[in-house]
Design a protein around this motif. Structure first.
Motif, PDB file in Angstrom:
ATOM      1  N   ILE A  36       0.850  -1.192   0.000  1.00  0.00           N
ATOM      2  CA  ILE A  36       0.000   0.000   0.000  1.00  0.00           C
ATOM      3  C   ILE A  36       0.887   1.244   0.000  1.00  0.00           C
ATOM      4  O   ILE A  36       2.010   1.211   0.502  1.00  0.00           O
ATOM      5  N   PRO A  37       0.407   2.352  -0.558  1.00  0.00           N
ATOM      6  CA  PRO A  37       1.195   3.587  -0.529  1.00  0.00           C
ATOM      7  C   PRO A  37       1.268   4.166   0.878  1.00  0.00           C
ATOM      8  O   PRO A  37       0.357   3.969   1.694  1.00  0.00           O
ATOM      9  N   GLY A  91      11.061   3.583   2.324  1.00  0.00           N
ATOM     10  CA  GLY A  91      10.020   3.085   1.438  1.00  0.00           C
ATOM     11  C   GLY A  91       8.787   3.947   1.330  1.00  0.00           C
ATOM     12  O   GLY A  91       7.776   3.516   0.767  1.00  0.00           O
ATOM     13  N   THR A  92       8.832   5.179   1.871  1.00  0.00           N
ATOM     14  CA  THR A  92       7.648   6.030   1.765  1.00  0.00           C
ATOM     15  C   THR A  92       7.437   6.489   0.322  1.00  0.00           C
ATOM     16  O   THR A  92       8.376   6.546  -0.476  1.00  0.00           O
ATOM     17  N   ASP A  93       6.191   6.801  -0.008  1.00  0.00           N
ATOM     18  CA  ASP A  93       5.856   7.283  -1.344  1.00  0.00           C
ATOM     19  C   ASP A  93       5.776   8.804  -1.403  1.00  0.00           C
ATOM     20  O   ASP A  93       5.920   9.398  -2.466  1.00  0.00           O
ATOM     21  N   ASP A  94       5.529   9.417  -0.252  1.00  0.00           N
ATOM     22  CA  ASP A  94       5.407  10.874  -0.210  1.00  0.00           C
ATOM     23  C   ASP A  94       5.751  11.347   1.191  1.00  0.00           C
ATOM     24  O   ASP A  94       5.843  10.557   2.128  1.00  0.00           O
ATOM     25  N   PHE A 152      -5.183  16.068  -0.868  1.00  0.00           N
ATOM     26  CA  PHE A 152      -4.770  16.100  -2.276  1.00  0.00           C
ATOM     27  C   PHE A 152      -3.714  15.025  -2.549  1.00  0.00           C
ATOM     28  O   PHE A 152      -3.776  14.325  -3.567  1.00  0.00           O
ATOM     29  N   ARG A 153      -2.764  14.913  -1.633  1.00  0.00           N
ATOM     30  CA  ARG A 153      -1.686  13.943  -1.828  1.00  0.00           C
ATOM     31  C   ARG A 153      -2.213  12.507  -1.750  1.00  0.00           C
ATOM     32  O   ARG A 153      -1.764  11.624  -2.485  1.00  0.00           O
ATOM     33  N   ILE A 154      -3.164  12.267  -0.840  1.00  0.00           N
ATOM     34  CA  ILE A 154      -3.771  10.932  -0.735  1.00  0.00           C
ATOM     35  C   ILE A 154      -4.476  10.569  -2.037  1.00  0.00           C
ATOM     36  O   ILE A 154      -4.304   9.470  -2.574  1.00  0.00           O
ATOM     37  N   ARG A 163      -4.670   7.337  -6.944  1.00  0.00           N
ATOM     38  CA  ARG A 163      -4.842   7.257  -8.405  1.00  0.00           C
ATOM     39  C   ARG A 163      -3.633   6.599  -9.052  1.00  0.00           C
ATOM     40  O   ARG A 163      -3.762   5.694  -9.879  1.00  0.00           O
ATOM     41  N   ARG A 164      -2.453   7.054  -8.668  1.00  0.00           N
ATOM     42  CA  ARG A 164      -1.224   6.516  -9.257  1.00  0.00           C
ATOM     43  C   ARG A 164      -1.043   5.045  -8.906  1.00  0.00           C
ATOM     44  O   ARG A 164      -0.681   4.220  -9.754  1.00  0.00           O
ATOM     45  N   TYR A 165      -1.317   4.709  -7.661  1.00  0.00           N
ATOM     46  CA  TYR A 165      -1.144   3.340  -7.205  1.00  0.00           C
ATOM     47  C   TYR A 165      -2.077   2.388  -7.934  1.00  0.00           C
ATOM     48  O   TYR A 165      -1.690   1.310  -8.360  1.00  0.00           O
ATOM     49  N   HIS A 166      -3.329   2.780  -8.107  1.00  0.00           N
ATOM     50  CA  HIS A 166      -4.294   1.908  -8.766  1.00  0.00           C
ATOM     51  C   HIS A 166      -4.020   1.780 -10.254  1.00  0.00           C
ATOM     52  O   HIS A 166      -4.381   0.789 -10.877  1.00  0.00           O
ATOM     53  N   GLN A 167      -3.367   2.779 -10.834  1.00  0.00           N
ATOM     54  CA  GLN A 167      -2.969   2.662 -12.233  1.00  0.00           C
ATOM     55  C   GLN A 167      -1.823   1.682 -12.377  1.00  0.00           C
ATOM     56  O   GLN A 167      -1.739   0.931 -13.347  1.00  0.00           O
ATOM     57  N   GLU A 168      -0.921   1.688 -11.389  1.00  0.00           N
ATOM     58  CA  GLU A 168       0.251   0.812 -11.449  1.00  0.00           C
ATOM     59  C   GLU A 168      -0.073  -0.613 -11.007  1.00  0.00           C
ATOM     60  O   GLU A 168       0.538  -1.570 -11.429  1.00  0.00           O
ATOM     61  N   ASN A 169      -1.051  -0.742 -10.108  1.00  0.00           N
ATOM     62  CA  ASN A 169      -1.363  -2.048  -9.534  1.00  0.00           C
ATOM     63  C   ASN A 169      -2.866  -2.255  -9.560  1.00  0.00           C
ATOM     64  O   ASN A 169      -3.588  -1.760  -8.716  1.00  0.00           O
TER      65      ASN A 169
END
Length: 225
Positions: A73-74, A94-97, A110-112, A117-123
């Motif tokens: 998970i992000p 290992g943090t994403d942001d 906004f960051r969440i 969005r990015r995570y679900h596109q990648e996975n």
């Protein structure tokens, strides 16, 4: 509905973030230290974690490493520090942001949204984890240890719905509408039959969860402690 895990020993931060995220339709899980957060993740599926760096017993960097070992998970780190060295340690963990306190709750929001969005596109794979049990919403498989089960469609959909919202009590009418559809012409006993089958199927395979009855109301899924 997506669930966000907030880990911070400051109750004011927990309340501030929870109010903002619940207003936007997120479910929120709260933990005040790393051990509590890992225990909660073992019982409840979360879509993203917001982790404070400065916590007793296990700091946010170590917790981030532990989450990375077990969950895909992000993660967003919160800290009162803004030095480049701290940011470097966070990303190495290992943090994403990374967000520096004090912050505007809307900026965190906004960051969440951007990370999800990015995570679900990648996975594209969405997996609900309950202890040793994984429910794959894309392949319609349930995996317990090294054993993989393919359930009848409605059994799977009922289990997936209850597992997505553990501890949330659903009436039989709500379950009929969400699983069988608003136009279903059968009666509420259909739910009882499918719950009985799920209990019979999983009671001997795992103790990670159980489906509980609220007499006169409906059912909910309870994760093992």
């Amino acid at each position: 509905m997506q669930r966000i895990l907030i880990v911070d020993d400051d109750t004011r931060i927990l309340q501030l973030v929870r109010i903002q995220l619940e207003k936007e339709g997120f479910l929120v899980a709260e933990a005040k230290d790393g051990a509590n957060a890992l225990s909660l993740l073992n019982k409840t599926s979360c879509d993203l974690a917001v982790v404070d760096v400065m916590m007793p017993f296990m700091d946010g960097f170590q917790l981030t490493k532990e989450i990375r070992k077990q969950y895909d998970i992000p993660i967003i780190l919160l800290t009162a520090k803004g030095q480049i060295e701290d940011k470097e340690e966070g990303f190495l963990a290992g943090t994403d942001d990374y967000l520096v306190k004090p912050f505007e709750p809307r900026e965190l929001s906004f960051r969440i949204h951007a990370l999800l969005r990015r995570y679900h596109q990648e996975n594209d794979t969405h997996i609900i984890r309950l202890g040793d049990t994984e429910i794959n919403l894309d392949s319609y498989e349930v995996k317990i240890g090294d054993k993989t089960l393919l359930l009848p469609l409605k059994e799977f959909e009922l289990l997936a719905l209850l597992a997505t919202y553990p501890q949330n009590v659903f009436t039989r009418s709500q379950l009929i509408e969400k699983v069988w559809g608003i136009d279903y012409e059968g009666d509420d006993r259909t739910v009882d039959v499918h719950v009985k089958r799920l209990r019979e199927r999983f009671s001997s395979l795992t103790s990670a969860f159980s489906i509980k009855t609220v007499r006169g109301v409906g059912y909910y899924l309870e994760s093992a402690e």
